[in-house]
Design an enzyme around this catalytic site. Structure first.
Site, PDB file in Angstrom:
ATOM      1  N   LYS A   1       0.821  -1.219   0.000  1.00 59.51           N
ATOM      2  CA  LYS A   1       0.000   0.000   0.000  1.00 59.51           C
ATOM      3  C   LYS A   1       0.849   1.261   0.000  1.00 59.51           C
ATOM      4  O   LYS A   1       0.481   2.260  -0.610  1.00 59.51           O
ATOM      5  CB  LYS A   1      -0.990   0.002   1.167  1.00 59.51           C
TER       6      LYS A   1
ATOM      7  N   LYS B   1     -12.206  -2.142  -4.059  1.00 60.40           N
ATOM      8  CA  LYS B   1     -12.979  -0.889  -4.001  1.00 60.40           C
ATOM      9  C   LYS B   1     -12.180   0.260  -4.574  1.00 60.40           C
ATOM     10  O   LYS B   1     -12.726   1.218  -5.103  1.00 60.40           O
ATOM     11  CB  LYS B   1     -13.309  -0.519  -2.551  1.00 60.40           C
TER      12      LYS B   1
ATOM     13  N   LYS C   1      -6.692  -8.379  -7.758  1.00 60.45           N
ATOM     14  CA  LYS C   1      -7.869  -8.570  -6.913  1.00 60.45           C
ATOM     15  C   LYS C   1      -8.948  -7.529  -7.243  1.00 60.45           C
ATOM     16  O   LYS C   1      -8.615  -6.367  -7.467  1.00 60.45           O
ATOM     17  CB  LYS C   1      -7.417  -8.399  -5.458  1.00 60.45           C
TER      18      LYS C   1
HETATM   19  N1  AQP Z   1     -11.698  -9.427  -4.499  1.00 62.79           N
HETATM   20  C1  AQP Z   1     -12.009 -10.023  -3.364  1.00 62.79           C
HETATM   21  N2  AQP Z   1     -12.283 -11.331  -3.344  1.00 62.79           N
HETATM   22  C2  AQP Z   1     -12.616 -11.933  -2.173  1.00 62.79           C
HETATM   23  N3  AQP Z   1     -12.697 -11.302  -0.999  1.00 62.79           N
HETATM   24  C3  AQP Z   1     -12.431  -9.989  -0.975  1.00 62.79           C
HETATM   25  N4  AQP Z   1     -12.429  -9.074   0.009  1.00 62.79           N
HETATM   26  C4  AQP Z   1     -12.096  -7.866  -0.496  1.00 62.79           C
HETATM   27  N5  AQP Z   1     -11.883  -7.969  -1.813  1.00 62.79           N
HETATM   28  C5  AQP Z   1     -12.078  -9.275  -2.146  1.00 62.79           C
HETATM   29  C6  AQP Z   1     -12.749  -9.376   1.395  1.00 62.79           C
HETATM   30  O1  AQP Z   1     -13.641  -8.378   1.859  1.00 62.79           O
HETATM   31  C7  AQP Z   1     -13.359  -8.082   3.215  1.00 62.79           C
HETATM   32  C8  AQP Z   1     -13.245  -6.595   3.382  1.00 62.79           C
HETATM   33  O2  AQP Z   1     -12.077  -6.081   3.036  1.00 62.79           O
HETATM   34  P1  AQP Z   1     -11.670  -4.592   3.431  1.00 62.79           P
HETATM   35  O3  AQP Z   1     -12.619  -3.609   2.938  1.00 62.79           O
HETATM   36  O4  AQP Z   1     -11.407  -4.490   4.889  1.00 62.79           O
HETATM   37  O5  AQP Z   1     -10.308  -4.456   2.713  1.00 62.79           O
HETATM   38  P2  AQP Z   1      -9.803  -4.986   1.362  1.00 62.79           P
HETATM   39  O6  AQP Z   1      -9.590  -6.456   1.410  1.00 62.79           O
HETATM   40  O7  AQP Z   1      -8.627  -4.153   1.070  1.00 62.79           O
HETATM   41  O8  AQP Z   1     -11.019  -4.693   0.379  1.00 62.79           O
HETATM   42  P3  AQP Z   1     -11.017  -3.962  -1.002  1.00 62.79           P
HETATM   43  O9  AQP Z   1     -12.359  -4.103  -1.594  1.00 62.79           O
HETATM   44  O10 AQP Z   1      -9.851  -4.380  -1.826  1.00 62.79           O
HETATM   45  O11 AQP Z   1     -10.865  -2.461  -0.561  1.00 62.79           O
HETATM   46  P4  AQP Z   1      -9.743  -1.385  -0.737  1.00 62.79           P
HETATM   47  O12 AQP Z   1      -9.673  -1.130  -2.189  1.00 62.79           O
HETATM   48  O13 AQP Z   1     -10.297  -0.251   0.045  1.00 62.79           O
HETATM   49  O14 AQP Z   1      -8.450  -1.918  -0.172  1.00 62.79           O
HETATM   50  C9  AQP Z   1     -12.112  -8.865   3.616  1.00 62.79           C
HETATM   51  O15 AQP Z   1     -12.531 -10.012   4.341  1.00 62.79           O
HETATM   52  C10 AQP Z   1     -11.510  -9.262   2.299  1.00 62.79           C
HETATM   53  O16 AQP Z   1     -10.799 -10.489   2.362  1.00 62.79           O
END
Ligand code: AQP
Length: 333
Positions: free
Chosen positions: A112, A198, A195
């Site tokens: 990050k 968001k 992946k």
């Molecule tokens: N692509 C994915 N496939 C499966 N699981 C996913 N999760 C996120 N993206 C995927 C799961 O969602 C939960 C929440 O995650 P988070 O918001 O705390 O952080 P993250 O994993 O960083 O989610 P994002 O969507 O990728 O957000 P940003 O872009 O803000 O970093 C977790 O249980 C994660 O495993």
């Protein structure tokens, strides 16, 4: 099983990866267990410094997504992390037990912070300590996490052990990861090696909870694929990550295996398969979207649910924090 805690950051519009990788599995856990806490981890989200209005909107959206997907606020506590001050207080105590070397190993910080490590904020660096506090403040025994969070959970276990050793007490049980067999890792619709996230700048990289059926059809139609037909087994598509991703989404939504999905669609072209996939996504996600719209139309009622969840969580956390403060020797005045 003891207590289960998990959360999602309100950092953007939720997507089908958050559903298939996290929320849907939490609903299944709720059917089989008591004592669950599901948080909108806004203190973690603050490390990305979102615009305050977005933070509020996204926090309610995550809460609405939990409830609309089937998390029952009568059974599970749903609340914003910032509503329970004990998370931050324990994070400080744990940070005093965290050698910098442990944090320097965290791969998510490296990813990050990227090339500009010196400009990254302290919150992002100490994020895993706050996550350990989120888990330990409730004496959580099981944490449903994706593969990407396993290293952070390992740190939470190390910190629980460090606390117990420092104060010569078996106070914290070491929390166990709960890697669900049904959890799917969903990849970007534009790049099958990244992946679904968001924070991806392209809206076409993901299906949002709030996408209407026409948008879902359009996004799936535009999803990157190749011109070869679907093979009869996943091994035969090893070098086709986008193809595997779409079949993986289908398999997860139909509660079947990749092998079974490949057999069902063997020989079909993606133009045909995509129509079935879009229908499948709409059937699963549109009822959730409708329910979310109803919940978000009445923010006062939604906030009341979160207030109740926060009060219940506070009760648990403040009792544990009181014990922790006694153990570290803080004078009670
Ligand atoms: N692509 C994915 N496939 C499966 N699981 C996913 N999760 C996120 N993206 C995927 C799961 O969602 C939960 C929440 O995650 P988070 O918001 O705390 O952080 P993250 O994993 O960083 O989610 P994002 O969507 O990728 O957000 P940003 O872009 O803000 O970093 C977790 O249980 C994660 O495993």
């Amino acid at each position: 099983m003891g207590r289960i805690f998990s959360g999602i950051q309100p950092t953007g519009d939720l997507h089908i990866g958050n559903y298939l990788g996290a929320i849907r599995n939490w609903v299944k856990l709720q059917d089989a267990h008591e004592n669950l806490l599901f948080c909108m981890v806004d203190l973690h989200a603050l490390t990305t410094l979102p615009n305050p209005q977005n933070m509020t909107v996204w926090t309610r959206e995550v809460a609405a997504a939990y409830i609309a997907s089937g998390i029952n606020p009568e059974k599970s506590m749903i609340f914003p992390q910032s509503a329970v001050a004990a998370h931050s207080e324990l994070a400080w105590i744990l940070s005093c037990l965290t050698p910098l070397g442990w944090l320097n190993r965290m791969t998510q910080f490296k990813e990050k912070a990227g090339k500009h490590k010196e400009q990254a904020n302290l919150g992002l660096y100490s994020y895993p300590v706050l996550m350990a506090a989120d888990i330990l403040i409730y004496k959580t025994t099981h944490v449903p996490v994706g593969e990407d969070q396993k290293q952070h959970l390992e740190l939470a276990r190390d910190l629980a052990g460090a606390f117990n050793r420092q104060y010569g007490k078996d106070y914290f049980e070491l929390p166990e990861p709960f890697i669900l067999k049904t959890a799917a890792r969903v990849m970007s619709l534009r790049d099958g090696t990244a992946k679904m996230s968001k924070s991806d700048p392209s809206d076409y990289s993901r299906i949002h909870f709030m996408d209407d059926p026409d948008t879902i059809v359009l996004k799936i139609r535009k999803a990157k694929t190749d011109s070869d037909p679907i093979a009869g087994a996943p091994e035969a598509m090893e070098n086709r990550p986008e193809a595997l991703n779409l079949l993986g989404i289908y398999a997860a939504l139909s509660d079947t295996t990749m092998e079974e999905s490949c057999r069902t669609f063997e020989g079909a072209h993606f133009s045909t398969f995509k129509k079935t996939l879009a229908d499948q996504i709409i059937a699963a996600m549109d009822p959730i979207r409708q329910e979310m719209l109803a919940l978000l139309k009445d923010p006062a009622s939604l906030d009341r649910i979160l207030k109740k969840g926060g009060e219940e969580a506070n009760e648990l956390a403040s009792q544990n924090l009181k014990e922790i403060k006694e153990i570290v020797g803080f004078l009670r005045v």
